[in-house]
Design a protein around this motif. Structure first.
Motif, PDB file in Angstrom:
ATOM      1  N   LYS A 166      80.688  93.546  59.795  1.00 45.91           N
ATOM      2  CA  LYS A 166      81.539  94.729  59.687  1.00 45.91           C
ATOM      3  C   LYS A 166      81.170  95.775  60.740  1.00 45.91           C
ATOM      4  N   GLU A 167      82.183  96.385  61.302  1.00 46.25           N
ATOM      5  CA  GLU A 167      81.973  97.451  62.270  1.00 46.25           C
ATOM      6  C   GLU A 167      81.759  98.773  61.549  1.00 46.25           C
ATOM      7  N   MET A 168      80.802  99.563  62.053  1.00 39.27           N
ATOM      8  CA  MET A 168      80.574 100.891  61.496  1.00 39.27           C
ATOM      9  C   MET A 168      81.540 101.882  62.152  1.00 39.27           C
ATOM     10  N   PRO A 169      82.276 102.650  61.366  1.00 40.99           N
ATOM     11  CA  PRO A 169      83.202 103.618  61.954  1.00 40.99           C
ATOM     12  C   PRO A 169      82.466 104.650  62.798  1.00 40.99           C
ATOM     13  N   SER A 170      83.166 105.172  63.789  1.00 38.96           N
ATOM     14  CA  SER A 170      82.596 106.253  64.595  1.00 38.96           C
ATOM     15  C   SER A 170      82.641 107.547  63.783  1.00 38.96           C
ATOM     16  N   GLY A 171      82.134 108.616  64.360  1.00 40.58           N
ATOM     17  CA  GLY A 171      82.128 109.898  63.661  1.00 40.58           C
ATOM     18  C   GLY A 171      80.840 110.124  62.908  1.00 40.58           C
ATOM     19  N   LEU A 172      80.944 110.464  61.623  1.00 43.10           N
ATOM     20  CA  LEU A 172      79.769 110.823  60.820  1.00 43.10           C
ATOM     21  C   LEU A 172      78.723 109.704  60.753  1.00 43.10           C
ATOM     22  N   PRO A 173      79.097 108.445  60.487  1.00 44.20           N
ATOM     23  CA  PRO A 173      78.068 107.400  60.433  1.00 44.20           C
ATOM     24  C   PRO A 173      77.282 107.273  61.733  1.00 44.20           C
ATOM     25  N   ALA A 214      76.882 109.638  64.009  1.00 45.87           N
ATOM     26  CA  ALA A 214      76.076 110.856  64.180  1.00 45.87           C
ATOM     27  C   ALA A 214      74.811 110.807  63.323  1.00 45.87           C
ATOM     28  N   ILE A 215      74.948 110.360  62.063  1.00 43.33           N
ATOM     29  CA  ILE A 215      73.786 110.276  61.176  1.00 43.33           C
ATOM     30  C   ILE A 215      72.781 109.257  61.709  1.00 43.33           C
ATOM     31  N   TYR A 216      73.278 108.116  62.175  1.00 43.15           N
ATOM     32  CA  TYR A 216      72.387 107.102  62.742  1.00 43.15           C
ATOM     33  C   TYR A 216      71.654 107.651  63.960  1.00 43.15           C
ATOM     34  N   SER A 225      60.542 115.084  61.487  1.00 36.70           N
ATOM     35  CA  SER A 225      60.194 113.996  60.560  1.00 36.70           C
ATOM     36  C   SER A 225      61.043 114.059  59.302  1.00 36.70           C
ATOM     37  N   VAL A 226      61.140 115.245  58.723  1.00 33.13           N
ATOM     38  CA  VAL A 226      61.910 115.404  57.487  1.00 33.13           C
ATOM     39  C   VAL A 226      63.384 115.109  57.731  1.00 33.13           C
ATOM     40  N   LEU A 227      63.955 115.716  58.789  1.00 34.48           N
ATOM     41  CA  LEU A 227      65.374 115.499  59.086  1.00 34.48           C
ATOM     42  C   LEU A 227      65.651 114.035  59.404  1.00 34.48           C
ATOM     43  N   GLY A 228      64.759 113.428  60.184  1.00 39.19           N
ATOM     44  CA  GLY A 228      64.951 112.027  60.544  1.00 39.19           C
ATOM     45  C   GLY A 228      64.916 111.111  59.339  1.00 39.19           C
ATOM     46  N   LEU A 229      63.957 111.329  58.431  1.00 38.66           N
ATOM     47  CA  LEU A 229      63.851 110.481  57.250  1.00 38.66           C
ATOM     48  C   LEU A 229      65.005 110.707  56.277  1.00 38.66           C
ATOM     49  N   VAL A 230      65.482 111.955  56.174  1.00 38.98           N
ATOM     50  CA  VAL A 230      66.654 112.231  55.332  1.00 38.98           C
ATOM     51  C   VAL A 230      67.877 111.492  55.886  1.00 38.98           C
ATOM     52  N   CYS A 231      68.061 111.535  57.212  1.00 39.33           N
ATOM     53  CA  CYS A 231      69.183 110.824  57.841  1.00 39.33           C
ATOM     54  C   CYS A 231      69.044 109.313  57.663  1.00 39.33           C
ATOM     55  N   LEU A 281      70.123 108.558  54.078  1.00 40.52           N
ATOM     56  CA  LEU A 281      71.578 108.703  53.974  1.00 40.52           C
ATOM     57  C   LEU A 281      72.292 107.543  54.645  1.00 40.52           C
ATOM     58  N   TYR A 282      71.815 107.162  55.815  1.00 41.35           N
ATOM     59  CA  TYR A 282      72.483 106.095  56.569  1.00 41.35           C
ATOM     60  C   TYR A 282      72.434 104.771  55.808  1.00 41.35           C
ATOM     61  N   TYR A 283      71.243 104.358  55.358  1.00 45.13           N
ATOM     62  CA  TYR A 283      71.113 103.050  54.740  1.00 45.13           C
ATOM     63  C   TYR A 283      71.630 103.007  53.304  1.00 45.13           C
ATOM     64  N   LEU A 284      71.658 104.146  52.615  1.00 48.34           N
ATOM     65  CA  LEU A 284      72.183 104.152  51.255  1.00 48.34           C
ATOM     66  C   LEU A 284      73.702 104.254  51.218  1.00 48.34           C
TER      67      LEU A 284
END
Length: 384
Positions: free
Chosen positions: A205-212, A214-216, A339-345, A348-351
């Motif tokens: 499956k392709e990941m849509p552009s935009g928010l996904p 950006a979060i990645y 570190s905190v922002l990266g781990l939160v992202c 969010l990305y994998y969940l």
């Protein structure tokens, strides 16, 4: 077939990627010349070394992949001694002079131009789908090479220049320019690789552009930047920290060896590939075997947190005079905040945003065992 169309925008973005690649190398060479004029010969050598290592490794893999495709009966059923109009000798000469990536850019842009900018379209639907898919396979090969180059040249270059800037108070416009383009090249390599890889494999499956996307990107850049800053603090504390980084590289390379990666067609290239993945794993996590790595990722980022906490604490304990400086507080804040922002992202990305893979069952018509070596190779690329 819209999900695998190679569009005009994608063609233009390929030119943008080429621009970033060239400017990143040119600014590093300009910076090396500046260090040489100022008689900083060690910095000159290290700056040029990262450029040369990145070029050398990408040429080796690019040449090997061209030879593999030449020997693939599905890609070259007639057994021609040329590929993309190049003989074996010409292919070797181009890569010997460091033109392998530029050759791949030329072929991708040339073939892409015929498809997306030509008004007449002689292909039927099925043929058109295959043509677009082939373009994404070419783009994915190129993006993997760019990923290698980013982690062998741009990432260590950024670490070196931060060490010189923060540890020796040496700053100049060309240095800031080099660091900026290194960061841009890293960001581009990560996003472009992610999108090209998923579009080149039809059953993923392709990941849509935009928010996904950006979060990645935030997840990767924040975790990598905070780690690079931690390594910088350790280098400022002692130049012998390079020994610790070397040991870390050996450990990750050994891990890749224990996983028994089977990416390359020869034993020597496979060892080089494992060494390159060892470098990548020093800075960020990738799935190098395409398997479920949830436990490995958790352990990796626990170790990541330990380094990011230890580095500022060690510097504060061993060099207490730096504790009240703006420099120390700023870098420490960036490390902890990143570190905190990266781990939160990451969470969010994998969940929520990472597509759940649904692999097809192979059959006699489109079975994975009958696919060209190009597609087979791409399946073994670093997974996201």
């Amino acid at each position: 077939m819209s999900d695998i169309q190679y569009t005009k925008l994608r063609w233009l973005l390929t030119i943008a990627g080429l621009f970033l690649y060239v400017v990143d190398i040119l600014t590093d060479i300009g910076l090396a010349l500046k260090y040489f004029q100022e008689k900083h010969f060690v910095w000159t050598g290290l700056t040029l070394m990262f450029v040369l290592v990145g070029l050398l490794v990408t040429q080796i893999f690019s040449h090997a992949w061209y030879r593999d495709d030449m020997n693939d009966v599905l890609i070259n059923p007639e057994g021609k001694t040329t590929i993309q109009g190049m003989s074996k000798g010409g292919l070797a000469a181009l890569h010997l002079f460091g033109l392998g990536i530029f050759t791949r850019y030329y072929h991708l842009l040339k073939q892409g131009f015929k498809v997306v900018w030509t008004t007449t379209n002689p292909y039927i639907v099925e043929e058109r789908r295959d043509v677009h898919h082939n373009l994404f396979c070419l783009a994915t090969d190129l993006s993997m090479l760019k990923l290698f180059e980013a982690f062998l040249e741009s990432v260590p270059q950024l670490l070196l220049q931060l060490y010189i800037l923060l540890g020796h108070d040496e700053c100049s416009f060309i240095q800031y320019l080099s660091m900026a383009f290194s960061l841009f090249n890293i960001a581009w390599a990560l996003v472009n690789y992610r999108r090209c890889l998923r579009r080149s494999l039809r059953d993923i499956k392709e990941m849509p552009s935009g928010l996904p996307t950006a979060i990645y990107l935030f997840y990767k850049l924040c975790t990598m930047t905070s780690r690079i800053l931690s390594y910088t603090l350790l280098l400022i504390l002692s130049s012998y920290s390079t020994v610790a980084l070397t040991i870390l590289w050996l450990l990750w390379t050994t891990w890749a060896h224990l996983l028994q990666t089977n990416f390359c067609s020869s034993r020597s290239l496979e060892l080089l590939y494992r060494a390159v993945t060892g470098v990548i794993l020093i800075f960020t996590f990738f799935n190098i075997k395409g398997q479920d790595t949830r436990a490995a990722m958790i352990i990796y980022y626990l170790f990541y947190c330990v380094i990011n906490i230890t580095a500022p604490l060690l510097l504060a304990f061993l060099k207490p005079e730096l504790q009240k400086t703006t420099f120390f507080r700023t870098i420490t804040g960036l490390i902890f905040g990143g570190s905190v922002l990266g781990l939160v992202c990451l969470v969010l990305y994998y969940l929520l945003l990472h597509p759940r893979e649904m692999w097809r069952q192979a059959d006699e018509v489109d079975g994975m065992g009958n696919e060209p070596r190009t597609t087979s190779r791409i399946r073994k690329f670093l997974q996201l």
